[in-house]
Motif scaffolding. Structure first.
Motif, PDB file in Angstrom:
ATOM      1  N   UNK A 200       1.202  -0.855  -0.070  1.00 19.26           N
ATOM      2  CA  UNK A 200      -0.176   0.052   0.242  1.00 19.26           C
ATOM      3  C   UNK A 200       0.667   1.156   0.398  1.00 19.26           C
ATOM      4  N   UNK A 201       0.476   1.576  -1.134  1.00 20.31           N
ATOM      5  CA  UNK A 201       0.912   3.872  -1.093  1.00 20.31           C
ATOM      6  C   UNK A 201       2.500   3.418  -1.076  1.00 20.31           C
ATOM      7  N   UNK A 202       3.231   2.443  -1.560  1.00 23.35           N
ATOM      8  CA  UNK A 202       4.609   1.830  -1.742  1.00 23.35           C
ATOM      9  C   UNK A 202       5.899   2.000  -0.585  1.00 23.35           C
ATOM     10  N   UNK A 203       5.083   1.701   0.077  1.00 27.00           N
ATOM     11  CA  UNK A 203       5.786   1.391   1.922  1.00 27.00           C
ATOM     12  C   UNK A 203       4.645   0.896   2.696  1.00 27.00           C
ATOM     13  N   UNK A 204       3.293   0.685   2.762  1.00 23.63           N
ATOM     14  CA  UNK A 204       2.782  -1.010   3.701  1.00 23.63           C
ATOM     15  C   UNK A 204       2.755  -1.645   2.894  1.00 23.63           C
ATOM     16  N   UNK A 205       3.045  -3.043   3.974  1.00 23.53           N
ATOM     17  CA  UNK A 205       2.911  -4.136   3.414  1.00 23.53           C
ATOM     18  C   UNK A 205       1.376  -4.691   4.381  1.00 23.53           C
ATOM     19  N   UNK A 206       1.115  -5.101   3.388  1.00 18.57           N
ATOM     20  CA  UNK A 206      -0.702  -5.475   3.639  1.00 18.57           C
ATOM     21  C   UNK A 206      -1.713  -7.234   2.851  1.00 18.57           C
ATOM     22  N   UNK A 207      -2.085  -7.233   3.911  1.00 15.52           N
ATOM     23  CA  UNK A 207      -2.649  -8.889   3.036  1.00 15.52           C
ATOM     24  C   UNK A 207      -3.818  -8.927   2.554  1.00 15.52           C
ATOM     25  N   UNK A 208      -3.929  -9.288   0.967  1.00 15.38           N
ATOM     26  CA  UNK A 208      -5.382  -9.309   0.548  1.00 15.38           C
ATOM     27  C   UNK A 208      -5.967 -10.981   0.756  1.00 15.38           C
ATOM     28  N   UNK A 209      -7.127 -10.660   1.170  1.00 17.01           N
ATOM     29  CA  UNK A 209      -7.832 -11.832   1.732  1.00 17.01           C
ATOM     30  C   UNK A 209      -9.112 -11.991   0.268  1.00 17.01           C
ATOM     31  N   UNK A 210      -9.099 -12.622  -0.956  1.00 16.74           N
ATOM     32  CA  UNK A 210     -10.531 -12.574  -1.888  1.00 16.74           C
ATOM     33  C   UNK A 210     -11.235 -14.211  -2.352  1.00 16.74           C
ATOM     34  N   UNK A 211     -12.137 -13.810  -2.849  1.00 16.63           N
ATOM     35  CA  UNK A 211     -12.456 -15.434  -3.487  1.00 16.63           C
ATOM     36  C   UNK A 211     -13.768 -14.696  -4.456  1.00 16.63           C
ATOM     37  N   UNK A 212     -13.835 -15.859  -5.687  1.00 15.20           N
ATOM     38  CA  UNK A 212     -15.086 -15.210  -6.053  1.00 15.20           C
ATOM     39  C   UNK A 212     -16.118 -15.892  -5.288  1.00 15.20           C
ATOM     40  N   UNK A 213     -17.299 -15.846  -6.269  1.00  5.10           N
ATOM     41  CA  UNK A 213     -18.484 -16.660  -5.145  1.00  5.10           C
ATOM     42  C   UNK A 213     -19.752 -16.400  -6.759  1.00  5.10           C
ATOM     43  N   UNK A 214     -19.330 -15.057  -7.916  1.00  4.92           N
ATOM     44  CA  UNK A 214     -20.332 -15.501  -9.514  1.00  4.92           C
ATOM     45  C   UNK A 214     -19.945 -15.032 -10.069  1.00  4.92           C
TER      46      UNK A 214
ATOM     47  N   UNK B 164       1.416  -5.416   9.698  1.00  7.13           N
ATOM     48  CA  UNK B 164       2.334  -5.213  10.727  1.00  7.13           C
ATOM     49  C   UNK B 164       1.379  -5.184  11.689  1.00  7.13           C
ATOM     50  N   UNK B 165       2.621  -6.116  12.343  1.00  4.56           N
ATOM     51  CA  UNK B 165       1.336  -6.060  14.300  1.00  4.56           C
ATOM     52  C   UNK B 165       0.591  -7.094  14.304  1.00  4.56           C
ATOM     53  N   UNK B 166       0.129  -8.035  13.197  1.00  8.56           N
ATOM     54  CA  UNK B 166      -0.952  -9.161  12.437  1.00  8.56           C
ATOM     55  C   UNK B 166      -0.709 -10.249  13.280  1.00  8.56           C
TER      56      UNK B 166
END
Length: 136
Positions: free
Chosen positions: A52-66, A105-107
């Motif tokens: 995110x914003x070229x500096x913060x690490x995030x994890x995205x959880x995604x799943x299709x349903x239709x 961070x701190x997850x």
């Protein structure tokens, strides 16, 4: 747990991995049924490392349903608005996807597991309700 590699290690040890790439891992969650005449349903979940914003690490959880063109979008969005606590619906390509993002961070692991299970379970229910199939 504050780094992507630590989360991936946990996922590999805890879930059935169906695809593993440097910034994305896919798992298959199976939802059992108390009814022996009903088959188990499954949901493929994409867990991706995002910056995110070229500096913060995030994890995205995604799943299709239709597929977006096979359902009444207003009905789907109304249902999500009335019943879903974690995540939001987006269109990705041809698919409707339920997704949720978390900062790494701190997850704590429970801060990952609970949203993962809620997103996957909610998407599974939406898929069953709006398509009647188990495609994802």
């Amino acid at each position: 747990m504050a780094e992507w590699r630590d989360l991936v290690t946990f996922i590999r040890q805890s879930y059935r991995v169906v695809r593993d790439e440097p910034d994305e891992i896919r798992i298959r969650l199976v939802f059992g049924s108390d009814d022996p005449d009903t088959e188990n349903r499954a949901q493929i979940v994409v867990i991706a490392h995002e910056i995110f914003d070229r500096k913060e690490d995030w994890v995205q959880i995604a799943t299709p349903f239709a597929r977006a063109d096979e359902v009444d979008l207003l009905s789907v969005l109304t249902e999500i608005g009335e019943t879903i606590v974690v995540g939001g619906a987006v269109v990705m390509g041809e698919h409707l996807v339920l997704r949720h993002s978390l900062p790494l961070i701190n997850l704590d692991i429970n801060e990952f597991i609970d949203p993962l299970e809620l997103v996957a379970g909610s998407a599974e229910l939406l898929e069953q309700q709006f398509t009647g199939r188990d495609d994802y």
